[in-house]
Design a protein around this motif. Structure first.
Motif, PDB file in Angstrom:
ATOM      1  N   PHE A  82       3.987 -15.653  24.524  1.00 50.77           N
ATOM      2  CA  PHE A  82       3.014 -14.562  24.451  1.00 50.77           C
ATOM      3  C   PHE A  82       3.527 -13.466  23.522  1.00 50.77           C
ATOM      4  O   PHE A  82       2.797 -12.985  22.651  1.00 50.77           O
ATOM      5  N   GLY A  83       4.771 -13.073  23.696  1.00 48.67           N
ATOM      6  CA  GLY A  83       5.361 -12.036  22.853  1.00 48.67           C
ATOM      7  C   GLY A  83       5.522 -12.466  21.409  1.00 48.67           C
ATOM      8  O   GLY A  83       5.539 -11.629  20.508  1.00 48.67           O
ATOM      9  N   PHE A  84       5.621 -13.766  21.182  1.00 49.44           N
ATOM     10  CA  PHE A  84       5.736 -14.287  19.814  1.00 49.44           C
ATOM     11  C   PHE A  84       4.367 -14.402  19.147  1.00 49.44           C
ATOM     12  O   PHE A  84       4.178 -13.961  18.015  1.00 49.44           O
ATOM     13  N   PHE A  85       3.402 -15.000  19.848  1.00 49.93           N
ATOM     14  CA  PHE A  85       2.093 -15.262  19.242  1.00 49.93           C
ATOM     15  C   PHE A  85       1.218 -14.017  19.141  1.00 49.93           C
ATOM     16  O   PHE A  85       0.368 -13.942  18.266  1.00 49.93           O
ATOM     17  N   LEU A  86       1.385 -13.050  20.034  1.00 49.88           N
ATOM     18  CA  LEU A  86       0.548 -11.846  19.983  1.00 49.88           C
ATOM     19  C   LEU A  86       0.679 -11.135  18.629  1.00 49.88           C
ATOM     20  O   LEU A  86      -0.331 -10.912  17.969  1.00 49.88           O
ATOM     21  N   MET A  88       1.863 -12.362  15.909  1.00 50.39           N
ATOM     22  CA  MET A  88       1.596 -13.334  14.855  1.00 50.39           C
ATOM     23  C   MET A  88       0.095 -13.487  14.605  1.00 50.39           C
ATOM     24  O   MET A  88      -0.331 -13.636  13.467  1.00 50.39           O
ATOM     25  N   GLY A  89      -0.695 -13.432  15.661  1.00 51.96           N
ATOM     26  CA  GLY A  89      -2.123 -13.698  15.530  1.00 51.96           C
ATOM     27  C   GLY A  89      -3.012 -12.479  15.620  1.00 51.96           C
ATOM     28  O   GLY A  89      -4.224 -12.618  15.679  1.00 51.96           O
ATOM     29  N   SER A  90      -2.433 -11.293  15.655  1.00 52.71           N
ATOM     30  CA  SER A  90      -3.267 -10.097  15.781  1.00 52.71           C
ATOM     31  C   SER A  90      -2.713  -8.973  14.914  1.00 52.71           C
ATOM     32  O   SER A  90      -1.658  -9.085  14.316  1.00 52.71           O
ATOM     33  N   ARG A  91      -3.424  -7.893  14.927  1.00 51.83           N
ATOM     34  CA  ARG A  91      -2.967  -6.706  14.193  1.00 51.83           C
ATOM     35  C   ARG A  91      -2.005  -5.874  15.039  1.00 51.83           C
ATOM     36  O   ARG A  91      -1.399  -4.939  14.546  1.00 51.83           O
ATOM     37  N   GLN A  92      -1.895  -6.209  16.321  1.00 48.79           N
ATOM     38  CA  GLN A  92      -0.990  -5.503  17.227  1.00 48.79           C
ATOM     39  C   GLN A  92       0.424  -6.043  17.027  1.00 48.79           C
ATOM     40  O   GLN A  92       0.841  -6.945  17.717  1.00 48.79           O
ATOM     41  N   ARG A  93       1.152  -5.498  16.078  1.00 51.36           N
ATOM     42  CA  ARG A  93       2.456  -6.042  15.723  1.00 51.36           C
ATOM     43  C   ARG A  93       3.628  -5.193  16.181  1.00 51.36           C
ATOM     44  O   ARG A  93       4.760  -5.502  15.852  1.00 51.36           O
ATOM     45  N   SER A  94       3.375  -4.137  16.918  1.00 49.69           N
ATOM     46  CA  SER A  94       4.480  -3.265  17.301  1.00 49.69           C
ATOM     47  C   SER A  94       5.159  -3.753  18.579  1.00 49.69           C
ATOM     48  O   SER A  94       4.570  -4.461  19.392  1.00 49.69           O
ATOM     49  N   THR A  98       3.311  -4.997  22.136  1.00 43.65           N
ATOM     50  CA  THR A  98       3.655  -6.286  22.731  1.00 43.65           C
ATOM     51  C   THR A  98       4.153  -6.100  24.162  1.00 43.65           C
ATOM     52  O   THR A  98       3.750  -6.841  25.064  1.00 43.65           O
ATOM     53  N   ALA A  99       5.012  -5.122  24.389  1.00 43.39           N
ATOM     54  CA  ALA A  99       5.498  -4.847  25.749  1.00 43.39           C
ATOM     55  C   ALA A  99       4.328  -4.456  26.658  1.00 43.39           C
ATOM     56  O   ALA A  99       4.232  -4.941  27.789  1.00 43.39           O
ATOM     57  N   TYR A 100       3.442  -3.612  26.150  1.00 51.44           N
ATOM     58  CA  TYR A 100       2.288  -3.163  26.931  1.00 51.44           C
ATOM     59  C   TYR A 100       1.376  -4.336  27.293  1.00 51.44           C
ATOM     60  O   TYR A 100       1.010  -4.495  28.466  1.00 51.44           O
ATOM     61  N   TYR A 101       1.001  -5.156  26.315  1.00 50.53           N
ATOM     62  CA  TYR A 101       0.092  -6.273  26.590  1.00 50.53           C
ATOM     63  C   TYR A 101       0.760  -7.350  27.448  1.00 50.53           C
ATOM     64  O   TYR A 101       0.082  -8.008  28.239  1.00 50.53           O
ATOM     65  N   SER A 102       2.062  -7.521  27.327  1.00 49.00           N
ATOM     66  CA  SER A 102       2.775  -8.452  28.211  1.00 49.00           C
ATOM     67  C   SER A 102       2.690  -7.969  29.651  1.00 49.00           C
ATOM     68  O   SER A 102       2.431  -8.751  30.567  1.00 49.00           O
ATOM     69  N   PHE A 103       2.893  -6.678  29.832  1.00 45.83           N
ATOM     70  CA  PHE A 103       2.796  -6.094  31.168  1.00 45.83           C
ATOM     71  C   PHE A 103       1.377  -6.220  31.716  1.00 45.83           C
ATOM     72  O   PHE A 103       1.178  -6.592  32.874  1.00 45.83           O
ATOM     73  N   VAL A 104       0.374  -5.911  30.880  1.00 42.54           N
ATOM     74  CA  VAL A 104      -1.021  -5.952  31.321  1.00 42.54           C
ATOM     75  C   VAL A 104      -1.437  -7.370  31.716  1.00 42.54           C
ATOM     76  O   VAL A 104      -2.076  -7.575  32.751  1.00 42.54           O
ATOM     77  N   ASN A 129       8.217 -11.014  33.526  1.00 47.65           N
ATOM     78  CA  ASN A 129       7.227 -11.420  32.526  1.00 47.65           C
ATOM     79  C   ASN A 129       7.236 -10.488  31.322  1.00 47.65           C
ATOM     80  O   ASN A 129       7.145 -10.937  30.169  1.00 47.65           O
ATOM     81  N   THR A 130       7.344  -9.199  31.575  1.00 48.87           N
ATOM     82  CA  THR A 130       7.378  -8.225  30.481  1.00 48.87           C
ATOM     83  C   THR A 130       8.637  -8.408  29.635  1.00 48.87           C
ATOM     84  O   THR A 130       8.575  -8.349  28.399  1.00 48.87           O
ATOM     85  N   ILE A 131       9.759  -8.674  30.271  1.00 46.39           N
ATOM     86  CA  ILE A 131      10.992  -8.962  29.533  1.00 46.39           C
ATOM     87  C   ILE A 131      10.797 -10.203  28.670  1.00 46.39           C
ATOM     88  O   ILE A 131      11.248 -10.247  27.514  1.00 46.39           O
ATOM     89  N   GLY A 132      10.113 -11.222  29.195  1.00 40.52           N
ATOM     90  CA  GLY A 132       9.828 -12.423  28.413  1.00 40.52           C
ATOM     91  C   GLY A 132       8.985 -12.113  27.186  1.00 40.52           C
ATOM     92  O   GLY A 132       9.254 -12.605  26.079  1.00 40.52           O
ATOM     93  N   GLY A 133       7.948 -11.277  27.349  1.00 39.80           N
ATOM     94  CA  GLY A 133       7.123 -10.870  26.209  1.00 39.80           C
ATOM     95  C   GLY A 133       7.944 -10.135  25.166  1.00 39.80           C
ATOM     96  O   GLY A 133       7.782 -10.350  23.958  1.00 39.80           O
ATOM     97  N   ILE A 134       8.839  -9.272  25.619  1.00 40.61           N
ATOM     98  CA  ILE A 134       9.708  -8.528  24.702  1.00 40.61           C
ATOM     99  C   ILE A 134      10.653  -9.475  23.967  1.00 40.61           C
ATOM    100  O   ILE A 134      10.868  -9.338  22.754  1.00 40.61           O
ATOM    101  N   CYS A 135      11.197 -10.450  24.677  1.00 32.83           N
ATOM    102  CA  CYS A 135      12.065 -11.455  24.026  1.00 32.83           C
ATOM    103  C   CYS A 135      11.290 -12.227  22.959  1.00 32.83           C
ATOM    104  O   CYS A 135      11.821 -12.501  21.878  1.00 32.83           O
ATOM    105  N   GLY A 136      10.043 -12.573  23.261  1.00 31.91           N
ATOM    106  CA  GLY A 136       9.200 -13.252  22.282  1.00 31.91           C
ATOM    107  C   GLY A 136       8.957 -12.392  21.059  1.00 31.91           C
ATOM    108  O   GLY A 136       8.973 -12.874  19.926  1.00 31.91           O
ATOM    109  N   TYR A 137       8.745 -11.085  21.268  1.00 34.33           N
ATOM    110  CA  TYR A 137       8.554 -10.178  20.138  1.00 34.33           C
ATOM    111  C   TYR A 137       9.810 -10.113  19.279  1.00 34.33           C
ATOM    112  O   TYR A 137       9.738 -10.113  18.049  1.00 34.33           O
ATOM    113  N   ILE A 138      10.960 -10.036  19.924  1.00 32.25           N
ATOM    114  CA  ILE A 138      12.226  -9.999  19.180  1.00 32.25           C
ATOM    115  C   ILE A 138      12.384 -11.270  18.354  1.00 32.25           C
ATOM    116  O   ILE A 138      12.777 -11.219  17.179  1.00 32.25           O
ATOM    117  N   LEU A 139      12.050 -12.409  18.929  1.00 33.94           N
ATOM    118  CA  LEU A 139      12.086 -13.674  18.201  1.00 33.94           C
ATOM    119  C   LEU A 139      11.127 -13.638  17.016  1.00 33.94           C
ATOM    120  O   LEU A 139      11.467 -14.072  15.911  1.00 33.94           O
TER     121      LEU A 139
END
Length: 159
Positions: A82-86, A88-94, A98-104, A129-139
């Protein structure tokens, strides 16, 4: 990278993101693998941060490695895509977005589980789950930096 190639990558990211969201909704809410076959009679919830994490770690020998791993690390791993594809596939690149949408998304899943009595609401799952989204963003950020560096070298070599 030309605009057509960039557009194809963005479309691929959106398709993978949609498939991932479908998978995660099925897996977290309806999968037989975690006993989601029937409704529980009572509401199950944990509102104390680190309570379940501590319990699974403390009783890891009794509950078994698989149960401990899936609860502690599975909740992180399942949100990495989720943190990786969000971004990648959207304009929400910060990072913050990513942390916010992972939490939501995690909150939506947990509330749905609580309301339908399929699974349990757990604040520890929100955190993991939020930590996982953040890890995906870092990746994603690492891959994007490598891609930009590689693309920069290609344009230097062409000159």
């Amino acid at each position: 990278m030309d605009s057509r190639k960039r557009k194809r990558i963005r479309i691929l990211g959106k398709i993978l993101f949609i498939l991932y969201v479908i998978f995660i909704v099925y897996f977290l809410l309806f999968s037989d693998w975690y006993g989601r076959t029937g409704e529980m009679r009572e509401y199950h919830y944990n509102l104390v941060l680190f309570k379940e994490i501590k319990r699974f770690w403390q009783y890891r020998e009794q509950v078994g490695f698989f149960a401990m791993f899936t609860n502690l690390f599975g909740n992180v791993i399942i949100f990495i895509p989720f943190g990786f594809f969000l971004p990648m596939g959207s304009r929400q690149r910060s990072f913050i977005a990513t942390a916010y949408y992972s939490f939501v998304l995690s909150l939506c899943v947990e509330v749905f589980q609580l309301i339908t009595k399929v699974g349990s609401f757990d604040v520890d799952d929100l955190l993991l789950n939020t930590i996982g989204g953040i890890c995906g963003y870092i990746l994603f950020a690492i891959c994007a930096a490598i891609r930009r560096r590689h693309a920069g070298k290609k344009t230097k070599n062409r000159r």
